[in-house]
Motif scaffolding. Structure first.
Motif, PDB file in Angstrom:
ATOM      1  N   ALA A 128      -0.948  -9.472   5.655  1.00 49.01           N
ATOM      2  CA  ALA A 128      -0.529  -9.480   4.253  1.00 49.01           C
ATOM      3  C   ALA A 128      -0.719  -8.106   3.618  1.00 49.01           C
ATOM      4  CB  ALA A 128      -1.315 -10.537   3.484  1.00 49.01           C
ATOM      5  N   ALA A 129      -1.805  -7.431   3.958  1.00 50.70           N
ATOM      6  CA  ALA A 129      -2.061  -6.107   3.398  1.00 50.70           C
ATOM      7  C   ALA A 129      -0.988  -5.106   3.834  1.00 50.70           C
ATOM      8  CB  ALA A 129      -3.444  -5.624   3.836  1.00 50.70           C
ATOM      9  N   ARG A 130      -0.576  -5.184   5.097  1.00 49.25           N
ATOM     10  CA  ARG A 130       0.458  -4.254   5.576  1.00 49.25           C
ATOM     11  C   ARG A 130       1.789  -4.486   4.877  1.00 49.25           C
ATOM     12  NH1 ARG A 130      -2.084  -5.239  10.688  1.00 49.25           N
ATOM     13  NH2 ARG A 130      -0.538  -6.859  11.165  1.00 49.25           N
ATOM     14  N   ARG A 131       2.061  -5.740   4.499  1.00 51.25           N
ATOM     15  CA  ARG A 131       3.329  -6.057   3.828  1.00 51.25           C
ATOM     16  C   ARG A 131       3.219  -5.968   2.307  1.00 51.25           C
ATOM     17  NH1 ARG A 131       4.784 -10.963   3.925  1.00 51.25           N
ATOM     18  NH2 ARG A 131       2.827 -11.912   4.620  1.00 51.25           N
ATOM     19  N   SER A 132       2.038  -5.585   1.812  1.00 46.39           N
ATOM     20  CA  SER A 132       1.775  -5.546   0.364  1.00 46.39           C
ATOM     21  C   SER A 132       2.041  -6.903  -0.271  1.00 46.39           C
ATOM     22  CB  SER A 132       2.626  -4.460  -0.315  1.00 46.39           C
ATOM     23  OG  SER A 132       2.326  -3.186   0.212  1.00 46.39           O
TER      24      SER A 132
END
Length: 441
Positions: A128-132
């Motif tokens: 989720a963090a990588r995809r913002s």
């Protein structure tokens, strides 16, 4: 309040250990006291789902906003346990697809172990963090010191799967297992914004790697309605299990292996009996040392096997002394249960379980050395002198009533403030029916 997912990647049974029971108690507290739980701006109470491992997938609703969910393991450890199969079953898979499908509906993901459920949650959060994308709040808590237990279980497993190996090879395997599991635990906890621990020692250890601002206490509670003195319990114990009625009963409850100090306790009781002290050992649980204890003590021990909480409570109340030599406990809720039941507890000096005592020597006895002679010397006055034993029992019960918190109180004071902090990013509410205890997960 958010929707909270607590991840307990252990098999849930009636006879499960303290880690599983701890979260069952918290869940029942959440369901039992809805009027005392904080609510959000829309008037919605805390929504709590506790995920366990199970033989089949199913939901057990405890209330409109609280449920227990059992998920089948992907890579169960059941097949590789030691010969007695007493170790907890966990899931070694790096990814649990069913849990991964369920987690996004929750705002808070609370990790309590370091295997399949935890690794799945951390991988989802990183993705989720990588995809913002909207991210959950990750919370962690420590319930069992798995790295500390690893050396003993590594040796048990080596005895089963690699018989005849050199002791040095067993020691090397044990040390590597402890090191790897501690690194794994710390690596997963590093992703959590807050980590909850039961003792000051645990808090200091994790504060060195995570920072003191990220570590907070999570106490254990006690059910005073279930665990309490009962003058009728002794006769019932003698009738149901055939324990002798003419001598003091020393109780041990927990896994019967070296991590709990079982060989030490059994030898100390053997010494007492050899010296003429009237005593009988009662053991509730199973484990690798069960046959050894039976051979060593013969008629001076009664082995009850694992017991559910209601039957265990009656056993506590029917005994006189609770002896617990374990140094591997993070908290040792069995000690609180014994004290609430009015038993004189005997514990190792410096063990984390002594935190339950408020006046060592008066509401419980501490043993200065981990050897059978020292334990026999500590137990003897309690067994030979009824007045001394009753004084410690009375003080232990008083300490329990006045100093040991209930599960309701711990939920309200230690967990809800952590869970109810603002989320990292706004998240959509669960769709209708998804959080309902009447629907499958």
């Amino acid at each position: 309040m958010p929707s909270v997912a607590v991840l307990v990647e252990l098999l849930r049974r009636d006879t499960s250990g303290g880690h599983v029971k701890c979260w069952e108690h918290f869940a029942h507290s959440a369901a039992r006291l809805p009027e005392r739980l904080p609510v959000d701006r829309d008037g919605t109470p805390l929504d709590l789902t506790v995920y366990f491992l199970g033989d089949r997938e199913h939901v057990e609703p405890l209330g409109p906003h609280v449920r227990l969910v059992m998920l089948r393991p992907v890579l169960s450890t059941a097949a590789i346990r030691s010969a007695d199969s007493a170790e907890d079953v966990c899931d070694l898979a790096p990814w649990h697809p069913r849990l991964a499908a369920l987690l996004p509906r929750h705002d808070v993901w609370h990790l309590t172990h370091s295997f399949a459920f935890a690794t799945t949650a951390v991988r989802l959060d990183r993705h989720a963090a990588r995809r913002s994308a909207p991210r959950p709040r990750l919370i962690g808590s420590v319930h069992t010191d798995v790295p500390l237990l690893a050396p003993v279980y590594a040796r048990y497993l080596a005895d089963r799967w690699l018989p005849g190996t050199h002791p040095r090879a067993d020691d090397l395997l044990a040390r590597r297992a402890e090191t790897r599991l501690r690194r794994r635990r710390d690596r997963l906890l590093a992703h959590c914004e807050r980590v909850l621990v039961p003792t000051p020692e645990g808090r200091a250890e994790l504060a060195r790697t995570l920072g003191p601002h990220r570590v907070a206490p999570l106490r254990r509670g006690i059910d005073h309605d279930l665990f309490r003195p009962d003058p009728t319990a002794r006769a019932r114990l003698a009738r149901e299990y055939g324990v002798p009625a003419d001598r003091p009963l020393v109780l041990f409850a927990g896994r019967l292996d070296a991590t709990k100090g079982v060989p030490l306790l059994a030898e100390s009781v053997r010494l007492l009996r050899a010296q003429g002290t009237a005593a009988h050992l009662v053991m509730a649980g199973s484990g690798a040392e069960e046959d050894t204890v039976r051979r060593l003590l013969g008629p001076d021990v009664t082995l009850l096997g694992p017991l559910p909480q209601d039957r265990l409570a009656r056993v506590y109340a029917g005994c006189d002394v609770f002896a617990f030599p374990s140094r591997t406990e993070t908290s040792g809720n069995v000690v609180a249960e014994a004290m609430a039941s009015g038993l004189a507890v005997v514990l190792p000096e410096g063990a984390r379980t002594t935190r339950w005592l408020t006046a060592p020597g008066r509401d419980g006895v501490v043993v200065p050395r981990d050897d059978p002679l020292a334990w026999a010397d500590a137990l003897r006055p309690l067994l030979d002198r009824p007045a001394a034993r009753e004084a410690v029992r009375h003080r232990a019960a008083a300490t329990s009533r006045t100093s040991h918190p209930t599960w309701d109180r711990v939920l309200a004071e230690d967990l809800l403030p952590v869970w109810s902090r603002p989320a990292r990013t706004p998240r959509r509410a669960p769709r209708a029916g998804r959080a309902s205890g009447t629907h499958a997960p």
